[in-house]
Design a protein around this motif. Structure first.
Motif, short mmCIF file in Angstrom:
data_model
loop_
_atom_site.label_atom_id
_atom_site.label_comp_id
_atom_site.label_asym_id
_atom_site.label_seq_id
_atom_site.Cartn_x
_atom_site.Cartn_y
_atom_site.Cartn_z
N ASP A 13 -43.71 -11.14 -30.70
CA ASP A 13 -42.71 -12.21 -31.45
C ASP A 13 -41.38 -11.29 -31.68
OD1 ASP A 13 -42.14 -14.52 -32.53
OD2 ASP A 13 -42.43 -13.87 -34.45
N ARG A 14 -41.14 -10.25 -30.75
CA ARG A 14 -39.81 -9.72 -30.58
C ARG A 14 -38.57 -10.74 -30.18
NH1 ARG A 14 -40.52 -4.08 -31.33
NH2 ARG A 14 -42.46 -3.88 -32.52
N THR A 15 -39.25 -11.65 -29.52
CA THR A 15 -38.22 -12.72 -28.92
C THR A 15 -39.01 -13.77 -28.52
OG1 THR A 15 -36.56 -13.34 -27.48
CG2 THR A 15 -38.42 -12.05 -26.52
N SER A 16 -38.56 -14.95 -28.66
CA SER A 16 -39.36 -16.33 -28.12
C SER A 16 -39.34 -16.56 -26.92
CB SER A 16 -38.46 -17.56 -28.90
OG SER A 16 -37.19 -17.57 -28.23
N PRO A 17 -40.34 -17.35 -26.39
CA PRO A 17 -40.71 -17.70 -24.85
C PRO A 17 -39.35 -18.34 -24.34
CG PRO A 17 -42.56 -18.10 -25.91
CD PRO A 17 -41.42 -17.86 -27.13
N ALA A 18 -38.56 -19.17 -25.27
CA ALA A 18 -37.29 -19.91 -24.61
C ALA A 18 -36.28 -19.00 -24.54
CB ALA A 18 -37.04 -20.76 -25.87
N ALA A 19 -36.13 -17.87 -25.59
CA ALA A 19 -35.04 -16.96 -25.35
C ALA A 19 -35.18 -15.78 -24.03
CB ALA A 19 -35.00 -16.10 -26.43
N ALA A 20 -36.43 -15.80 -23.62
CA ALA A 20 -36.91 -15.12 -22.74
C ALA A 20 -36.48 -15.73 -21.08
CB ALA A 20 -38.33 -14.71 -22.65
N ALA A 21 -36.73 -17.17 -21.29
CA ALA A 21 -36.46 -17.90 -20.13
C ALA A 21 -35.25 -18.28 -20.02
CB ALA A 21 -37.34 -19.13 -20.16
N VAL A 22 -34.27 -18.63 -21.12
CA VAL A 22 -33.08 -19.13 -20.97
C VAL A 22 -32.08 -18.18 -21.52
CG1 VAL A 22 -31.41 -20.96 -21.67
CG2 VAL A 22 -33.93 -21.61 -21.52
N PRO A 23 -31.25 -17.43 -20.54
CA PRO A 23 -30.08 -16.41 -21.01
C PRO A 23 -29.53 -16.81 -22.11
CG PRO A 23 -30.20 -16.72 -18.54
CD PRO A 23 -31.01 -17.72 -19.32
N PHE A 24 -29.27 -15.76 -23.10
CA PHE A 24 -28.11 -15.88 -24.21
C PHE A 24 -28.57 -16.87 -25.41
CE2 PHE A 24 -25.80 -14.86 -20.24
CZ PHE A 24 -25.55 -13.59 -20.28
N THR A 25 -29.82 -16.89 -25.46
CA THR A 25 -30.46 -18.01 -26.62
C THR A 25 -31.17 -17.29 -27.82
OG1 THR A 25 -32.32 -18.56 -25.39
CG2 THR A 25 -30.21 -20.17 -24.97
N ASP A 26 -31.16 -15.87 -27.54
CA ASP A 26 -31.96 -15.33 -28.65
C ASP A 26 -31.26 -15.49 -29.85
OD1 ASP A 26 -34.35 -13.60 -29.02
OD2 ASP A 26 -32.36 -12.33 -29.96
N ASN A 27 -31.85 -15.79 -30.85
CA ASN A 27 -31.26 -15.81 -32.28
C ASN A 27 -30.86 -14.66 -32.86
OD1 ASN A 27 -31.77 -18.53 -32.45
ND2 ASN A 27 -33.99 -17.89 -33.30
N GLY A 28 -31.42 -13.21 -32.41
CA GLY A 28 -31.09 -11.96 -33.28
C GLY A 28 -30.03 -11.52 -32.22
N GLN A 29 -30.10 -11.09 -30.92
CA GLN A 29 -29.37 -10.50 -30.05
C GLN A 29 -29.01 -11.21 -28.61
OE1 GLN A 29 -31.85 -6.83 -29.88
NE2 GLN A 29 -30.16 -5.68 -30.67
N PRO A 30 -28.30 -12.33 -28.89
CA PRO A 30 -28.15 -13.28 -27.71
C PRO A 30 -27.59 -12.50 -26.37
CG PRO A 30 -26.46 -13.69 -29.38
CD PRO A 30 -27.58 -12.77 -29.90
N LEU A 31 -26.50 -11.67 -26.69
CA LEU A 31 -25.99 -10.99 -25.33
C LEU A 31 -26.86 -9.91 -24.82
CD1 LEU A 31 -23.56 -10.48 -23.56
CD2 LEU A 31 -22.76 -8.76 -25.24
N LEU A 32 -27.63 -8.97 -25.61
CA LEU A 32 -28.43 -8.02 -25.10
C LEU A 32 -29.77 -8.51 -24.39
CD1 LEU A 32 -27.99 -5.49 -27.74
CD2 LEU A 32 -27.02 -5.27 -25.54
N ILE A 33 -30.26 -9.47 -25.01
CA ILE A 33 -31.58 -10.16 -24.64
C ILE A 33 -30.92 -11.05 -23.32
CG2 ILE A 33 -33.52 -11.74 -24.90
CD1 ILE A 33 -33.60 -9.18 -26.44
N GLY A 34 -30.09 -11.69 -23.41
CA GLY A 34 -29.43 -12.56 -22.32
C GLY A 34 -29.20 -11.80 -21.10
N LEU A 35 -28.74 -10.49 -21.17
CA LEU A 35 -28.60 -9.52 -20.20
C LEU A 35 -29.86 -9.10 -19.42
CD1 LEU A 35 -25.82 -7.09 -21.38
CD2 LEU A 35 -25.45 -8.72 -19.84
N GLY A 36 -30.92 -8.98 -20.16
CA GLY A 36 -32.29 -8.51 -19.65
C GLY A 36 -32.86 -9.84 -18.89
N THR A 37 -32.64 -11.08 -19.36
CA THR A 37 -32.98 -12.03 -18.77
C THR A 37 -32.34 -12.60 -17.40
OG1 THR A 37 -33.47 -13.19 -20.97
CG2 THR A 37 -33.32 -14.71 -19.07
#
Length: 205
Positions: A87-111
Motif C-alpha cells: 500500500d505504498r501506492t495504489s494500483p491505479a497510480a502504478a498504472a496511470v502516470p502522475f495520479t499518485d496522491n502523495g508523490q504524483p511527479l516522482l511516482i509518475g516518473l517511475g511509471t
C-alpha cells in the motif's frame, strides 16, 4: 524430505527470514531493477561498438544485453508488486502516470520509465518487423527512448520513498558514471567514424 522442508520453513520463520526478505524487497527490488537496466544500456552500447568488439563478441554482447533486459523487467515487475501490496501506492497510480496522491511527479516518473522500458523491450523482441529503411529509423528512435527512461528511473529511485541507503546511493552513482562514460566513448567513436568518412580516399579536402 517433506518433513525436512517443513522444518526448514519453520526455522526460517522463527529467524524472521520472511520479514527480512520483505523488508529488503521493499527497497532492494527497485535498486536491482535499475542496476539490471543500467547494465542493459551498457551492454547495448557495447554491442554497437564495431571498433571495440568483433562480430562474435558483438553477438555475445547482444545476448547479454537481452538477458539483462529480461532480468531488469522482472525486477521492475517485482518492485511494482511489492509497492502495491504494501500500500505504498495504489494500483491505479502504478498504472496511470502522475495520479499518485502523495508523490504524483516522482511516482509518475517511475511509471513512465516502466512503460518506456517495456516498449523498448517489445521493439527489441520484434526487431525483424522493422526491417525496412523507414522501419529501421523508427526502431532506432524507439530504442533511444531507453535513455530518458533510464534518467527518469534514476530520479524516481533517488527521491521517491524513503531516503536511499548508502549502498543504494553508491549503486546509483555507479550506474550514472557507467552510462555517462559509455555514452561519451560511443559519441567519441561516432565522431571518429564521421571524420574518417569525410577524409577518406574520395575526399578533396
Amino acid at each position: 524430505m517433506p518433513a525436512a522442508i517443513l522444518l526448514l520453513l519453520a526455522v526460517a520463520a522463527q529467524a524472521g527470514v520472511a520479514e527480512r526478505t520483505q523488508e529488503f524487497l521493499d527497497f532492494g527490488a527497485g535498486v536491482l531493477a535499475l542496476v539490471s537496466l543500467t547494465s542493459t544500456v551498457l551492454w547495448g552500447l557495447a554491442a554497437t561498438g564495431r571498433r571495440l568488439l568483433g562480430p562474435a563478441h558483438r553477438l555475445l554482447a547482444q545476448g547479454v544485453h537481452r538477458g539483462l533486459a529480461v532480468a531488469g523487467l522482472g525486477f521492475l515487475a517485482l518492485h511494482i508488486w511489492v509497492k502495491v501490496a504494501e500500500d505504498r501506492t495504489s494500483p491505479a497510480a502504478a498504472a496511470v502516470p502522475f495520479t499518485d496522491n502523495g508523490q504524483p511527479l516522482l511516482i509518475g516518473l517511475g511509471t513512465m520509465a516502466g512503460y518506456l522500458f517495456v516498449a523498448v523491450a517489445v521493439s527489441g523482441a520484434f526487431r525483424s518487423a522493422f526491417s525496412s529503411a523507414n522501419g529501421s529509423r523508427r526502431w532506432r528512435a524507439l530504442h533511444m527512448t531507453a535513455y530518458p527512461a533510464w534518467g527518469a528511473a534514476l530520479v524516481h529511485g533517488l527521491h521517491a520513498g524513503r531516503p536511499a541507503a548508502g549502498w543504494a546511493t553508491a549503486a546509483y552513482a555507479l550506474c550514472l558514471a557507467g552510462v555517462a562514460s559509455a555514452l561519451a566513448l560511443r559519441l567519441r567513436a561516432r565522431l571518429r567514424e564521421e571524420r574518417a568518412e569525410r577524409t577518406g580516399p574520395g575526399s578533396t579536402s
